[in-house]
Structures are given as structure tokens and as C-alpha cells.
Design a protein around this motif. Structure first.
Motif, PDB file in Angstrom:
ATOM      1  N   PHE A 117       0.858  -1.183   0.000  1.00  0.00           N
ATOM      2  CA  PHE A 117       0.000   0.000   0.000  1.00  0.00           C
ATOM      3  C   PHE A 117       0.895   1.234   0.000  1.00  0.00           C
ATOM      4  O   PHE A 117       1.920   1.277   0.683  1.00  0.00           O
ATOM      5  N   LEU A 118       0.486   2.223  -0.777  1.00  0.00           N
ATOM      6  CA  LEU A 118       1.114   3.531  -0.698  1.00  0.00           C
ATOM      7  C   LEU A 118       0.256   4.402   0.206  1.00  0.00           C
ATOM      8  O   LEU A 118      -0.951   4.526  -0.007  1.00  0.00           O
ATOM      9  N   GLN A 125      -3.520   3.696  -1.258  1.00  0.00           N
ATOM     10  CA  GLN A 125      -3.787   3.055  -2.535  1.00  0.00           C
ATOM     11  C   GLN A 125      -2.977   1.761  -2.644  1.00  0.00           C
ATOM     12  O   GLN A 125      -1.800   1.735  -2.282  1.00  0.00           O
ATOM     13  N   PRO A 126      -3.619   0.682  -3.119  1.00  0.00           N
ATOM     14  CA  PRO A 126      -2.864  -0.575  -3.309  1.00  0.00           C
ATOM     15  C   PRO A 126      -1.908  -0.454  -4.492  1.00  0.00           C
ATOM     16  O   PRO A 126      -2.172   0.264  -5.450  1.00  0.00           O
ATOM     17  N   ILE A 127      -0.803  -1.181  -4.410  1.00  0.00           N
ATOM     18  CA  ILE A 127       0.187  -1.155  -5.480  1.00  0.00           C
ATOM     19  C   ILE A 127       0.882  -2.506  -5.555  1.00  0.00           C
ATOM     20  O   ILE A 127       1.116  -3.161  -4.521  1.00  0.00           O
ATOM     21  N   ALA A 128       1.158  -2.954  -6.756  1.00  0.00           N
ATOM     22  CA  ALA A 128       1.933  -4.174  -6.973  1.00  0.00           C
ATOM     23  C   ALA A 128       3.374  -3.771  -7.233  1.00  0.00           C
ATOM     24  O   ALA A 128       3.668  -3.101  -8.223  1.00  0.00           O
ATOM     25  N   ARG A 205      -1.560   0.632 -10.932  1.00  0.00           N
ATOM     26  CA  ARG A 205      -1.337  -0.311  -9.834  1.00  0.00           C
ATOM     27  C   ARG A 205       0.055  -0.930  -9.792  1.00  0.00           C
ATOM     28  O   ARG A 205       0.270  -1.882  -9.037  1.00  0.00           O
ATOM     29  N   VAL A 206       1.021  -0.441 -10.549  1.00  0.00           N
ATOM     30  CA  VAL A 206       2.352  -1.072 -10.563  1.00  0.00           C
ATOM     31  C   VAL A 206       3.420  -0.047 -10.231  1.00  0.00           C
ATOM     32  O   VAL A 206       3.356   1.104 -10.678  1.00  0.00           O
TER      33      VAL A 206
END
Length: 400
Positions: A117-118, A125-128, A205-206
Motif C-alpha cells: 500500500f502507498l 492506494q494498493p500497489i503491486a 497499480r504497478v
């Protein structure tokens, strides 16, 4: 020159305007065939290149594990999943050596990836995250090409994120942001690069880190989560995947397996193109057959005279079949040349950014195929007029 060829050629040149219109009609159908073939093949090439340029052609992952079954007093008890170790590739250096010795493999990139998560203020916000070696940040996806702010440099320990994600959190170059991994580790990182690839799943998301910074965040001090491979020829991914899976005992996934929707789309486009190509060939057959059939009735007297002088039915049939072949060949070569020039001109039309307006491939127009099919189709189209001409009774034809 055989007499049948001479007679056929004289029949064709006797009415030059009609022959010209026939040849132009055949050529137009051939142009349609060439254009559709070049457009569909060009679109397939474009979509494949766009897809394979942004993903790994083959991905090596730890094999899927199923909880073992223990035997206790004749009872089967499933081992709790929580006791299983986290999946990772521990001997990845040896795997890289095997991959490097495999023909067709051009680039190998070890990856440490995980979810996080950021956090900035109250926004999350979720992040891969993909942790890669700094000198291989462009190995799988050419991130440097899509950087719109900052740089793709990872040696400073910064984070590279997509433009959509940066907009959602109001992040700029140099802005510090808290990265909280799925393992509970946290680290304050500066934003050093912002990219826009044009794919929502990447731009939103990346994020990219150096593999050294990603290891403590995802509790992987030695192993990696996957290996991404680029190939000289992406079409060979299924074959090379099987070779690597057998050699490494890892799970090897070709890009075609992950992008089945792309294959379905290109197959659907190909079927649509086949219908259009079939209609173009059908138009050639109908136009030649109708014109030669009309010529048969118009030349009944001439055919009757030839038959009365001892010319065989077979000779008359061959004359009309050769007319169809002549018309088909002339139209095929003219249409193929015109179609190629049309495709070249359309391919040269570009947008302001230099990209082509139409993803058309002039060299993929199927020229030899359409020439052969047109000549065969023209010969078949002439069979009915040839049969009608050979069946003319010389007595009745002369009396008329």
C-alpha cells in the motif's frame, strides 16, 4: 505458340474494352483481398508486438504446492497451509545459468514482487511492487521509454510509479511516500520516476523498486519470487517454456497462456478477413463466368464454323478456359501490384507522434496466394462457358 493459345488471345483482344473492364474488375477484387490480408496481418503483428514488448515472454515461478497428507493411526490429516514455507526460487542463480544456455532466450531478469500500500496522509492506494535489478529496469518493460517525469534510475533507492497512481495520491517527483508491504514492513521512499504506458493495470497499480530495496520489504533476503525472460522470437514461448520447465522443475508460463483474449481477438479478426477474401474471390468467379458465357452466345456462329471444319469439342473448351486464365492472370498481377502500392501509401501515413495511422503490413499482403487463387478461380469460372461452347451444334449455329 499452340493454336489454342493463339485463338484464345485473339478472342480476348477482339473486344478490348470488354477485356479491359474484366481485367480491372478482377484487379479491384485482388486489391481488396491484398488490402484486407495486409491489414489483418499487420494488426496481428502490431497487437503482438505491443503486448510482448511490455511483458515477459516466459515467466518462471515456484511450482504450485499442495499441503501434504500425514498418516496418523490410519487417519489422513491435511497439513495446515500455514506451516508451508513461502514460495520462492532459492537457487535462482543456477536457474539463470540454465536459461542463459537455452537457445532463443535473450534477456533474463530476476524479480522480487509483492503487494503493498502507498500511504500519504489519510489516502491509501494498493500497489503491486516489482523489485528488479537497476541495470535491468527496462529488461521486461521498457520503462525508460514511457517516463514522463523524473527518470527510470533505481540506484538511488527511489520508487517509480504510474501516472494514474501519482495523480490519485497527488505525488510529484521527490515527494516522499510511505510504502507498507504485505509482510508488514514499512519504508519511506521518494518518487523518482513517473511513467505512462497506456495500460490501466500498469499506470494505476504497478511500481518499480530496486531488488535490493524490495527484499527487506517482502522478507526475501536471498530468494526471488520469479524470473522474467525475453525471447528472440516470442512465438516460440510455448516450446521454450516446456524446455525450461523440464530443466528447472519450475512453473514456466508462456505469454500466450496469460493473454488468451489477445489470441481469441486475432483469431476472430482472421475469420472476418477470410469471409471478405472469399467474397472478393467469388466476385472474380462470377464476373469472368458471366462475361465468357455471354461471349459463348455471341460467338456461336464462329464456334459452329470451327466445329464444322473438324475442330474438336475439347479444343473449343480449352480455348474458353484459356481465356479465363488469361483474364485472371492479368487481373491478378495488376491487382497485386496496385494493392502493394496502396498498402505502402497507407502505411506511410503517420500521426504527429510518428506512429502509423493504420497498422498495415505491406509485405504481408498474401500476394502469391491471391495470384494463384485468382488464376485457379478464373479457370474454374471458365468451365461453365467452356462446356456451353463445346456443346454448340455446328449445324444449328451456322443456320442461325
Amino acid at each position: 505458340m499452340p493454336f489454342s493459345l493463339l485463338v484464345s488471345w485473339r478472342y480476348i483482344t477482339a473486344n478490348r474494352l470488354q477485356t479491359l473492364l474484366l481485367v480491372l474488375g478482377v484487379a479491384l477484387s485482388v486489391v481488396v483481398f491484398v488490402f484486407i490480408t495486409a491489414l489483418i496481418n499487420g494488426l496481428n503483428i502490431y497487437l503482438t508486438q505491443e503486448t510482448t514488448s511490455k511483458i515477459a515472454h516466459v515467466e518462471l515461478d515456484p511450482p504450485s504446492r499442495v499441503a501434504r497428507v500425514l498418516v496418523d493411526d490410519s487417519r489422513f490429516v491435511a497439513q495446515p497451509v500455514s506451516t508451508l514455507q513461502r514460495k520462492q526460487i532459492r537457487n535462482w542463480q543456477q536457474v539463470i545459468e540454465i536459461a542463459e544456455s537455452t537457445p532463443g532466450v535473450s534477456v533474463i531478469s530476476p524479480i522480487v514482487e509483492g503487494n503493498a500500500f502507498l500511504v500519504r496522509g489519510e489516502a491509501t492506494q494498493p500497489i503491486a511492487i516489482q523489485g528488479v535489478e537497476p541495470n535491468k529496469v527496462d529488461a521486461i518493460t521498457n520503462i525508460s521509454r514511457y517516463i514522463i517525469e523524473g527518470s527510470a534510475e533505481l540506484t538511488t533507492g527511489g520508487l517509480i510509479i504510474g501516472a494514474d497512481l501519482a495523480t490519485e495520491l497527488g505525488l510529484l517527483i521527490g515527494t516522499p511516500v510511505l510504502l507498507r508491504s504485505e509482510r508488514g514492513a514499512e519504508r519511506l521512499l521518494p518518487i523518482t520516476g513517473i511513467f505512462r504506458i497506456g495500460l490501466a493495470n500498469l499506470d494505476q497499480r504497478v511500481g518499480f523498486l530496486s531488488i535490493r530495496a524490495a527484499r527487506p520489504l517482502f522478507d526475501l533476503p536471498d530468494g526471488i519470487t520469479s524470473l522474467g525472460l525475453k525471447l528472440d522470437n516470442p512465438a516460440e514461448a510455448p516450446t521454450i517454456s516446456i524446455m525450461l520447465q523440464n530443466a528447472t522443475q519450475l512453473k514456466a508460463t508462456p505469454w500466450q497462456e496469460v493473454n488468451k483474449s489477445l489470441q481469441d481477438a486475432t483469431d476472430a479478426q482472421g475469420r472476418t478477413g477470410n469471409f471478405i477474401q472469399g467474397f472478393a474471390l467469388l466476385a472474380i468467379v462470377i464476373s469472368i463466368s458471366s462475361a465468357l458465357l455471354l461471349s459463348t452466345y455471341r460467338r456461336r456462329a464462329e464456334i459452329g464454323i470451327m466445329r464444322a471444319t473438324g475442330i474438336s469439342r475439347q479444343f473449343v473448351a480449352i480455348v474458353f478456359i484459356l481465356q479465363g486464365v488469361f483474364i485472371g492472370a492479368l487481373g491478378a498481377f495488376l491487382g497485386a501490384a496496385a494493392g502493394y502500392q496502396l498498402c505502402v501509401q497507407l502505411a506511410s501515413i503517420t500521426r504527429p507522434d510518428g506512429s502509423s495511422m493504420l497498422p498495415i503490413a505491406p509485405n504481408e499482403g498474401g500476394y502469391m496466394l491471391v495470384i494463384i487463387l485468382t488464376i485457379i478461380g478464373a479457370a474454374l469460372a471458365a468451365l461453365l462457358p467452356a462446356r456451353a461452347a463445346s456443346a454448340v451444334d455446328p449445324v444449328e449455329a451456322i443456320q442461325q
